[in-house]
Design a protein around this motif. Sequence first.
Motif, PDB file in Angstrom:
ATOM      1  N   PHE A  16      -1.612   5.748  12.579  1.00 58.44           N
ATOM      2  CA  PHE A  16      -0.364   6.387  12.329  1.00 58.44           C
ATOM      3  C   PHE A  16       0.249   6.376  11.059  1.00 58.44           C
ATOM      4  N   LEU A  17       0.480   4.757  10.752  1.00 57.77           N
ATOM      5  CA  LEU A  17       0.956   4.507   9.446  1.00 57.77           C
ATOM      6  C   LEU A  17      -0.051   4.831   8.049  1.00 57.77           C
ATOM      7  N   GLU A  18      -1.035   4.982   8.538  1.00 60.49           N
ATOM      8  CA  GLU A  18      -1.853   5.362   7.420  1.00 60.49           C
ATOM      9  C   GLU A  18      -1.781   7.022   7.177  1.00 60.49           C
ATOM     10  N   PHE A  19      -1.375   7.727   8.085  1.00 56.79           N
ATOM     11  CA  PHE A  19      -0.864   9.061   8.138  1.00 56.79           C
ATOM     12  C   PHE A  19       0.272   9.059   7.439  1.00 56.79           C
ATOM     13  N   VAL A  20       0.966   8.326   7.862  1.00 60.91           N
ATOM     14  CA  VAL A  20       2.652   8.442   7.110  1.00 60.91           C
ATOM     15  C   VAL A  20       2.542   8.265   5.753  1.00 60.91           C
ATOM     16  N   THR A  21       1.957   7.189   5.373  1.00 61.19           N
ATOM     17  CA  THR A  21       1.588   6.948   3.736  1.00 61.19           C
ATOM     18  C   THR A  21       0.969   7.893   3.221  1.00 61.19           C
ATOM     19  N   HIS A  22      -0.007   8.532   3.662  1.00 61.79           N
ATOM     20  CA  HIS A  22      -0.802   9.731   3.154  1.00 61.79           C
ATOM     21  C   HIS A  22       0.392  10.741   2.815  1.00 61.79           C
TER      22      HIS A  22
ATOM     23  N   ALA B 239      -5.425  -3.605   1.278  1.00 60.14           N
ATOM     24  CA  ALA B 239      -5.855  -3.358   2.682  1.00 60.14           C
ATOM     25  C   ALA B 239      -4.666  -3.589   3.713  1.00 60.14           C
ATOM     26  N   ASN B 240      -4.694  -2.841   4.881  1.00 60.80           N
ATOM     27  CA  ASN B 240      -3.880  -3.124   5.807  1.00 60.80           C
ATOM     28  C   ASN B 240      -3.718  -4.485   6.449  1.00 60.80           C
ATOM     29  N   PHE B 241      -2.636  -4.817   6.923  1.00 60.57           N
ATOM     30  CA  PHE B 241      -2.242  -6.300   7.146  1.00 60.57           C
ATOM     31  C   PHE B 241      -1.587  -6.390   8.444  1.00 60.57           C
ATOM     32  N   VAL B 242      -2.241  -6.697   9.621  1.00 59.25           N
ATOM     33  CA  VAL B 242      -1.574  -6.910  10.774  1.00 59.25           C
ATOM     34  C   VAL B 242      -1.485  -8.312  11.150  1.00 59.25           C
TER      35      VAL B 242
ATOM     36  N   ILE C  52       3.371  -5.557  10.284  1.00 59.31           N
ATOM     37  CA  ILE C  52       2.215  -4.712   9.967  1.00 59.31           C
ATOM     38  C   ILE C  52       2.716  -4.149   8.549  1.00 59.31           C
ATOM     39  N   VAL C  53       1.712  -4.080   7.610  1.00 54.74           N
ATOM     40  CA  VAL C  53       2.124  -3.569   6.297  1.00 54.74           C
ATOM     41  C   VAL C  53       1.000  -2.671   5.918  1.00 54.74           C
ATOM     42  N   VAL C  54       0.871  -1.581   5.561  1.00 49.25           N
ATOM     43  CA  VAL C  54       0.092  -0.617   5.314  1.00 49.25           C
ATOM     44  C   VAL C  54       0.350   0.059   3.833  1.00 49.25           C
ATOM     45  N   PRO C  55      -0.634  -0.261   2.995  1.00 45.26           N
ATOM     46  CA  PRO C  55      -0.649  -0.006   1.465  1.00 45.26           C
ATOM     47  C   PRO C  55      -0.363   1.844   1.323  1.00 45.26           C
ATOM     48  N   LEU C  56       0.227   2.019   0.275  1.00 47.81           N
ATOM     49  CA  LEU C  56       0.582   3.426  -0.069  1.00 47.81           C
ATOM     50  C   LEU C  56       0.011   3.631  -1.433  1.00 47.81           C
ATOM     51  N   PHE C  57      -1.294   4.726  -1.356  1.00 46.31           N
ATOM     52  CA  PHE C  57      -2.043   4.908  -2.295  1.00 46.31           C
ATOM     53  C   PHE C  57      -1.882   6.248  -3.113  1.00 46.31           C
ATOM     54  N   VAL C  58      -1.484   6.384  -4.463  1.00 46.09           N
ATOM     55  CA  VAL C  58      -1.303   7.558  -5.156  1.00 46.09           C
ATOM     56  C   VAL C  58      -2.557   7.518  -6.206  1.00 46.09           C
TER      57      VAL C  58
END
Length: 151
Positions: free
Chosen positions: A139-145, A84-87, A108-114
């Motif tokens: 935005f960072l979820e968009f980036v990781t996607h 999960a995201n952690f802010v 802020i840390v946003v996971p990268l799922f594949v």
Amino acid sequence: MTFEELQPEVTAITTAVSLSREEKLLAICQLLNKQIAHYNWVGFYFANPETKTLHLGPYIGAPTDHTVIPFGKGICGQVAVSNANFVVPDVAAQDNYIACSLTVKSEIVVPLFVNGQNIGQIDIDSHEIDPFTEADERFLEFVTHEIAKLY
């Protein structure tokens, strides 16, 4: 630049045929660090599920000694476990925080799922207290996607 204006730039980087995956990740770090004032350190950590550790990938910002982080340790290690995201508005208020620099005030840390698996994360440090909003998360979820398409 707004997050909306940055989205096509991120996509342009991830789809650039002349760049390797590592070069694309570094270019994204450079773009975010340059265009978003409160993104003072931008980097990627990638998971090794066998050793239950995260390994530092491309980044922009102050050098860090934290090139390998055990799952569960620090903010990044917690995201490797929680998926999960952690802010973190104020890192001084976190018990399980790994201090990289005295100038870091929030993270802020946003996971990268594949394919549904957490393979790593994007990690952003800021020299400001509580600068991250829901817009940063989206935005960072968009980036990781977009980055997930590289794998």
